[in-house]
Scaffold this motif. Sequence first.
Motif, PDB file in Angstrom:
ATOM      1  N   LYS A 205       0.807  -1.221   0.000  1.00 35.57           N
ATOM      2  CA  LYS A 205       0.000   0.000   0.000  1.00 35.57           C
ATOM      3  C   LYS A 205       0.840   1.271   0.000  1.00 35.57           C
ATOM      4  O   LYS A 205       0.498   2.256  -0.657  1.00 35.57           O
ATOM      5  CB  LYS A 205      -0.936  -0.004   1.210  1.00 35.57           C
ATOM      6  N   VAL A 206       1.948   1.256   0.765  1.00 40.08           N
ATOM      7  CA  VAL A 206       2.765   2.472   0.900  1.00 40.08           C
ATOM      8  C   VAL A 206       4.242   2.121   0.827  1.00 40.08           C
ATOM      9  O   VAL A 206       4.681   1.107   1.388  1.00 40.08           O
ATOM     10  CB  VAL A 206       2.471   3.200   2.234  1.00 40.08           C
ATOM     11  N   VAL A 207       5.019   2.969   0.160  1.00 36.91           N
ATOM     12  CA  VAL A 207       6.470   2.856   0.102  1.00 36.91           C
ATOM     13  C   VAL A 207       7.043   4.051   0.846  1.00 36.91           C
ATOM     14  O   VAL A 207       6.653   5.197   0.603  1.00 36.91           O
ATOM     15  CB  VAL A 207       6.986   2.858  -1.355  1.00 36.91           C
ATOM     16  N   PHE A 208       7.966   3.797   1.756  1.00 38.90           N
ATOM     17  CA  PHE A 208       8.538   4.849   2.599  1.00 38.90           C
ATOM     18  C   PHE A 208      10.054   4.717   2.565  1.00 38.90           C
ATOM     19  O   PHE A 208      10.625   3.784   3.105  1.00 38.90           O
ATOM     20  CB  PHE A 208       7.996   4.693   4.020  1.00 38.90           C
ATOM     21  N   LEU A 209      10.733   5.678   1.913  1.00 45.01           N
ATOM     22  CA  LEU A 209      12.173   5.601   1.708  1.00 45.01           C
ATOM     23  C   LEU A 209      12.875   6.858   2.216  1.00 45.01           C
ATOM     24  O   LEU A 209      12.283   7.943   2.248  1.00 45.01           O
ATOM     25  CB  LEU A 209      12.486   5.416   0.224  1.00 45.01           C
ATOM     26  N   LEU A 231       8.097   4.128  -9.987  1.00 44.40           N
ATOM     27  CA  LEU A 231       6.979   3.994  -9.058  1.00 44.40           C
ATOM     28  C   LEU A 231       5.648   4.275  -9.755  1.00 44.40           C
ATOM     29  O   LEU A 231       4.643   3.604  -9.509  1.00 44.40           O
ATOM     30  CB  LEU A 231       7.168   4.933  -7.865  1.00 44.40           C
ATOM     31  N   ASP A 232       5.654   5.257 -10.645  1.00 47.76           N
ATOM     32  CA  ASP A 232       4.438   5.568 -11.402  1.00 47.76           C
ATOM     33  C   ASP A 232       4.030   4.390 -12.289  1.00 47.76           C
ATOM     34  O   ASP A 232       2.847   4.026 -12.364  1.00 47.76           O
ATOM     35  CB  ASP A 232       4.671   6.815 -12.262  1.00 47.76           C
ATOM     36  N   ASP A 233       5.005   3.763 -12.943  1.00 45.87           N
ATOM     37  CA  ASP A 233       4.718   2.597 -13.789  1.00 45.87           C
ATOM     38  C   ASP A 233       4.167   1.428 -12.974  1.00 45.87           C
ATOM     39  O   ASP A 233       3.399   0.610 -13.482  1.00 45.87           O
ATOM     40  CB  ASP A 233       5.988   2.147 -14.524  1.00 45.87           C
ATOM     41  N   LEU A 234       4.574   1.363 -11.702  1.00 39.21           N
ATOM     42  CA  LEU A 234       4.096   0.291 -10.830  1.00 39.21           C
ATOM     43  C   LEU A 234       2.751   0.619 -10.185  1.00 39.21           C
ATOM     44  O   LEU A 234       2.189  -0.207  -9.461  1.00 39.21           O
ATOM     45  CB  LEU A 234       5.125   0.009  -9.734  1.00 39.21           C
ATOM     46  N   GLY A 235       2.259   1.826 -10.453  1.00 44.24           N
ATOM     47  CA  GLY A 235       0.938   2.199  -9.936  1.00 44.24           C
ATOM     48  C   GLY A 235       0.956   3.045  -8.679  1.00 44.24           C
ATOM     49  O   GLY A 235      -0.059   3.121  -7.970  1.00 44.24           O
ATOM     50  N   TYR A 236       2.087   3.734  -8.418  1.00 41.60           N
ATOM     51  CA  TYR A 236       2.203   4.527  -7.197  1.00 41.60           C
ATOM     52  C   TYR A 236       2.347   6.014  -7.518  1.00 41.60           C
ATOM     53  O   TYR A 236       2.969   6.399  -8.502  1.00 41.60           O
ATOM     54  CB  TYR A 236       3.409   4.086  -6.377  1.00 41.60           C
ATOM     55  N   GLU A 237       1.774   6.830  -6.669  1.00 40.14           N
ATOM     56  CA  GLU A 237       1.991   8.272  -6.729  1.00 40.14           C
ATOM     57  C   GLU A 237       3.052   8.632  -5.697  1.00 40.14           C
ATOM     58  O   GLU A 237       2.938   8.276  -4.525  1.00 40.14           O
ATOM     59  CB  GLU A 237       0.706   9.036  -6.428  1.00 40.14           C
ATOM     60  N   ILE A 259      10.909   9.940   0.820  1.00 41.57           N
ATOM     61  CA  ILE A 259       9.988   9.611  -0.274  1.00 41.57           C
ATOM     62  C   ILE A 259       8.851   8.760   0.270  1.00 41.57           C
ATOM     63  O   ILE A 259       9.088   7.767   0.953  1.00 41.57           O
ATOM     64  CB  ILE A 259      10.721   8.839  -1.393  1.00 41.57           C
ATOM     65  N   VAL A 260       7.637   9.173  -0.004  1.00 39.93           N
ATOM     66  CA  VAL A 260       6.459   8.379   0.340  1.00 39.93           C
ATOM     67  C   VAL A 260       5.649   8.197  -0.937  1.00 39.93           C
ATOM     68  O   VAL A 260       5.320   9.169  -1.620  1.00 39.93           O
ATOM     69  CB  VAL A 260       5.597   9.053   1.431  1.00 39.93           C
ATOM     70  N   ALA A 261       5.367   6.949  -1.277  1.00 41.28           N
ATOM     71  CA  ALA A 261       4.568   6.645  -2.464  1.00 41.28           C
ATOM     72  C   ALA A 261       3.427   5.725  -2.062  1.00 41.28           C
ATOM     73  O   ALA A 261       3.618   4.816  -1.260  1.00 41.28           O
ATOM     74  CB  ALA A 261       5.433   5.982  -3.540  1.00 41.28           C
ATOM     75  N   TYR A 262       2.253   5.972  -2.595  1.00 41.26           N
ATOM     76  CA  TYR A 262       1.097   5.167  -2.244  1.00 41.26           C
ATOM     77  C   TYR A 262       0.331   4.796  -3.521  1.00 41.26           C
ATOM     78  O   TYR A 262       0.409   5.487  -4.550  1.00 41.26           O
ATOM     79  CB  TYR A 262       0.195   5.910  -1.259  1.00 41.26           C
ATOM     80  N   LEU A 263      -0.390   3.709  -3.436  1.00 45.34           N
ATOM     81  CA  LEU A 263      -1.142   3.225  -4.598  1.00 45.34           C
ATOM     82  C   LEU A 263      -2.120   4.275  -5.099  1.00 45.34           C
ATOM     83  O   LEU A 263      -2.894   4.844  -4.324  1.00 45.34           O
ATOM     84  CB  LEU A 263      -1.903   1.945  -4.230  1.00 45.34           C
ATOM     85  N   LYS A 264      -2.082   4.516  -6.402  1.00 43.37           N
ATOM     86  CA  LYS A 264      -2.992   5.509  -6.980  1.00 43.37           C
ATOM     87  C   LYS A 264      -4.448   5.095  -6.822  1.00 43.37           C
ATOM     88  O   LYS A 264      -5.326   5.944  -6.702  1.00 43.37           O
ATOM     89  CB  LYS A 264      -2.639   5.709  -8.456  1.00 43.37           C
ATOM     90  N   THR A 265      -4.678   3.792  -6.777  1.00 39.57           N
ATOM     91  CA  THR A 265      -6.061   3.291  -6.634  1.00 39.57           C
ATOM     92  C   THR A 265      -6.630   3.566  -5.250  1.00 39.57           C
ATOM     93  O   THR A 265      -7.851   3.504  -5.055  1.00 39.57           O
ATOM     94  CB  THR A 265      -6.105   1.774  -6.892  1.00 39.57           C
ATOM     95  N   GLU A 266      -5.748   3.866  -4.266  1.00 35.70           N
ATOM     96  CA  GLU A 266      -6.219   4.125  -2.901  1.00 35.70           C
ATOM     97  C   GLU A 266      -6.748   5.555  -2.735  1.00 35.70           C
ATOM     98  O   GLU A 266      -7.404   5.877  -1.743  1.00 35.70           O
ATOM     99  CB  GLU A 266      -5.078   3.886  -1.907  1.00 35.70           C
ATOM    100  N   ASN A 267      -6.437   6.418  -3.692  1.00 27.95           N
ATOM    101  CA  ASN A 267      -6.939   7.799  -3.675  1.00 27.95           C
ATOM    102  C   ASN A 267      -6.616   8.505  -2.358  1.00 27.95           C
ATOM    103  O   ASN A 267      -7.482   9.076  -1.690  1.00 27.95           O
ATOM    104  CB  ASN A 267      -8.452   7.820  -3.930  1.00 27.95           C
ATOM    105  N   ARG A 268      -5.351   8.464  -1.973  1.00 26.59           N
ATOM    106  CA  ARG A 268      -4.921   9.067  -0.719  1.00 26.59           C
ATOM    107  C   ARG A 268      -4.496  10.525  -0.919  1.00 26.59           C
ATOM    108  O   ARG A 268      -4.264  10.973  -2.037  1.00 26.59           O
ATOM    109  CB  ARG A 268      -3.755   8.276  -0.122  1.00 26.59           C
ATOM    110  N   ASN A 269      -4.366  11.228   0.191  1.00 28.90           N
ATOM    111  CA  ASN A 269      -3.931  12.619   0.140  1.00 28.90           C
ATOM    112  C   ASN A 269      -2.861  12.845   1.199  1.00 28.90           C
ATOM    113  O   ASN A 269      -3.047  13.590   2.157  1.00 28.90           O
ATOM    114  CB  ASN A 269      -5.122  13.564   0.373  1.00 28.90           C
TER     115      ASN A 269
END
Length: 420
Positions: A205-209, A231-237, A259-269
């Motif tokens: 769900k979340v990538v934290f680097l 990350l964008d190609d893998l579906g993360y914002e 860096i924090v990346a989360y799934l675009k399908t989760e519609n997070r803010n």
Amino acid sequence: MIKETISIEEINGELFNIKLIEPENNAPAAYTHYLHSIDNHYSEIFRDDAIEYVKTVLEYTQKDEIPHLVAEEALQYLLFNYQNDVPFPAPQNPEFQFIDLFAGIGGFRIAGQDNLGECVFSSEWDIHAKATYFANFGKIPFGDITKEETKRNIPFGFDVLCGGFPCQPFSNAGLRKGFEDTRGTLFFDVADILDRNIQNGTPVKVVFLENVKGLKNHDKGRTLKTIDKVLDDLGYEMKYEVLSSKNFGVPQNRERIFIVAYLKTENRNFTFPLGLDSHDKAIFDKEKLSNVKSTKVGDILEINTDSKYTISDKLYAGHIRRKKEHLEKGNGFGFSLFDENSQYTNTISARYYKDGSEILIVQKDGNPRKLTPREAANLQGYDEKFVIHKSNVQAYKQFGNSVSIPVIRTIFNEIKKQLL
């Protein structure tokens, strides 16, 4: 039945005496991960390797060939008698799961556990960092994350992938290939793990680097753009921010990119709790930093310190000479002095053990001194109960390479809001 002459302490002792000297041998890691995972479905991933490890240790201690069934029974004996008597045990009722890559001595893990996260896998190649990690968490990290024998032990179904990966140059192919541009770097392995989870139907769900501040402009910004594209190609914002530890309750001007990346399908803010504007002025979010207290260098110093931390006349003279030479050349390099009233120090680095030049503490009578290992731990936000490596050289390296826990803890708190 396991022979009564073999105790849990003996087997755990052999963990270091026999196997920990082999960095690529993941059996000790599987053994400790199994003991910590018995209450959840992750334990089955580590079970077979844990049994083989116990069998190896029993054969070593008893000089007899041990049947598989006896080793399995011994593992269960250890399990039911296992005491999680470590300074930082996993939370009893975790609210999310994460993995700890490039784990070092566990800064990410402490911050995640403070937010009620459960670490279900850790990886670190340095043998001395592994020993410190085990002393504090009761788990030995798996080894080289680039190797398949390590990756195959990573469970599916966790929520957050976190870690401080090294900054490395990517392919000269630019941004055309994305994922392929990163091959041969440790970020490639981060992306590979994310991709495997996606293919398994259990996307992270979340990538934290975390990385050095220079990643922002590394290779004229192409490195960060490539990471964003992968990350964008893998579906993360992806979102990133440069943050300084001095704004999170520790008196150290340690700037790092997060860096924090989360799934675009989760519609997070997701938003970071604190950043630097275009003029490098701190932008505070009072609500997100309500628990941060103002600090100064004196807050992390010990009252009485051993004279061995005072630098010699020869070293001090060398520091003064080199600083003068640098000033004559028009640059600001050289040693730096701080006292208890200083608002913050420079960044502590992994080379601090060499001469302590970046952070020297003024003393009323005599030469300045280096930070003690405990003070170095305090400077990175480690709790007093944290077990420090017995070698000062290794301790300085480990804290110099570590993340600042208060920063990671605060960001993890924001990430948790995205998960619940």
